[in-house]
Design a protein around this motif. Structure first.
Motif, mmCIF file in Angstrom:
data_model
loop_
_atom_site.group_PDB
_atom_site.id
_atom_site.type_symbol
_atom_site.label_atom_id
_atom_site.label_comp_id
_atom_site.label_asym_id
_atom_site.label_seq_id
_atom_site.Cartn_x
_atom_site.Cartn_y
_atom_site.Cartn_z
ATOM 1 N N LYS A 18 -11.611 -1.021 0.997
ATOM 2 C CA LYS A 18 -12.023 -1.696 -0.228
ATOM 3 C C LYS A 18 -13.246 -2.566 0.031
ATOM 4 O O LYS A 18 -13.651 -3.338 -0.814
ATOM 5 N N GLY A 19 -13.829 -2.448 1.240
ATOM 6 C CA GLY A 19 -14.986 -3.251 1.628
ATOM 7 C C GLY A 19 -14.570 -4.607 2.148
ATOM 8 O O GLY A 19 -13.440 -5.054 1.952
ATOM 9 N N ASP A 20 -15.478 -5.279 2.835
ATOM 10 C CA ASP A 20 -15.250 -6.631 3.341
ATOM 11 C C ASP A 20 -13.964 -6.738 4.156
ATOM 12 O O ASP A 20 -13.177 -7.662 3.989
ATOM 13 N N GLU A 21 -13.695 -5.744 5.024
ATOM 14 C CA GLU A 21 -12.531 -5.708 5.923
ATOM 15 C C GLU A 21 -11.195 -5.647 5.183
ATOM 16 O O GLU A 21 -10.147 -5.942 5.736
ATOM 17 N N THR A 22 -11.220 -5.273 3.927
ATOM 18 C CA THR A 22 -10.010 -5.126 3.135
ATOM 19 C C THR A 22 -9.649 -3.652 3.069
ATOM 20 O O THR A 22 -10.495 -2.813 2.782
ATOM 21 N N ILE A 23 -8.380 -3.350 3.366
ATOM 22 C CA ILE A 23 -7.936 -1.964 3.303
ATOM 23 C C ILE A 23 -6.716 -1.852 2.399
ATOM 24 O O ILE A 23 -6.026 -2.832 2.120
ATOM 25 N N GLU A 24 -6.479 -0.626 1.967
ATOM 26 C CA GLU A 24 -5.313 -0.327 1.139
ATOM 27 C C GLU A 24 -4.578 0.847 1.766
ATOM 28 O O GLU A 24 -5.190 1.856 2.103
ATOM 29 N N ILE A 25 -3.271 0.683 1.936
ATOM 30 C CA ILE A 25 -2.415 1.757 2.424
ATOM 31 C C ILE A 25 -1.629 2.277 1.215
ATOM 32 O O ILE A 25 -1.104 1.483 0.434
ATOM 33 N N GLN A 26 -1.554 3.595 1.099
ATOM 34 C CA GLN A 26 -0.762 4.209 0.036
ATOM 35 C C GLN A 26 0.288 5.110 0.659
ATOM 36 O O GLN A 26 0.045 5.730 1.687
ATOM 37 N N SER A 27 1.416 5.173 0.002
ATOM 38 C CA SER A 27 2.431 6.155 0.347
ATOM 39 C C SER A 27 2.703 6.960 -0.906
ATOM 40 O O SER A 27 3.066 6.409 -1.942
ATOM 41 N N LEU A 28 2.507 8.258 -0.813
ATOM 42 C CA LEU A 28 2.757 9.156 -1.930
ATOM 43 C C LEU A 28 4.015 9.951 -1.637
ATOM 44 O O LEU A 28 4.102 10.630 -0.619
ATOM 45 N N ASN A 29 5.012 9.826 -2.510
ATOM 46 C CA ASN A 29 6.223 10.633 -2.401
ATOM 47 C C ASN A 29 6.075 11.767 -3.405
ATOM 48 O O ASN A 29 6.119 11.553 -4.614
ATOM 49 N N ILE A 30 5.894 12.968 -2.910
ATOM 50 C CA ILE A 30 5.612 14.125 -3.752
ATOM 51 C C ILE A 30 6.833 14.541 -4.572
ATOM 52 O O ILE A 30 6.697 15.032 -5.687
#
Length: 112
Positions: A64-76
């Motif tokens: 997300k820029g500026d050392e910010t991250i997003e983790i997602q978990s997708l359950n299909i």
């Protein structure tokens, strides 16, 4: 003129520092079993990079820029998505996404 050159140099240095790549170690634990362990270099422009999969889950990471991250978990199967967002600036920092129900606990964690 000298002031403009100094300001341009400072701005360029700041932009280079702010957009540094993040060397991440990510793990996923299902109940008490480690089901994923991976290392990734995440650039400040990277979006929707697959970390791995386990059973019906797909794990995705984005900057997300500026050392910010997003983790997602997708359950299909359900289908459902879960998110965790945070900033990683120090080696002891981590971002963790926890999903649980009556049948399982699933934790995905990324650190520098």
């Amino acid at each position: 003129m000298k002031t403009i050159l100094i300001l341009a140099t400072i701005l360029a240095t700041f932009e280079l520092w702010a957009s540094r790549d993040l060397n991440l170690r990510c793990t996923a634990i299902h109940n008490l079993d480690k089901v994923l362990e991976t290392e990734i270099i995440l650039k400040s422009t990277d979006k929707d990079i697959t970390l791995g999969e386990y059973e019906d889950f797909k794990f995705i990471i984005s900057s997300k820029g500026d050392e910010t991250i997003e983790i997602q978990s997708l359950n299909i199967v359900e289908p459902s998505r879960s998110y965790a967002t945070g900033k990683l600036t120090h080696p002891e920092d981590f971002i963790e996404l926890s999903i649980w129900n009556r049948e399982y606990i699933l934790d995905v964690r990324c650190t520098l």
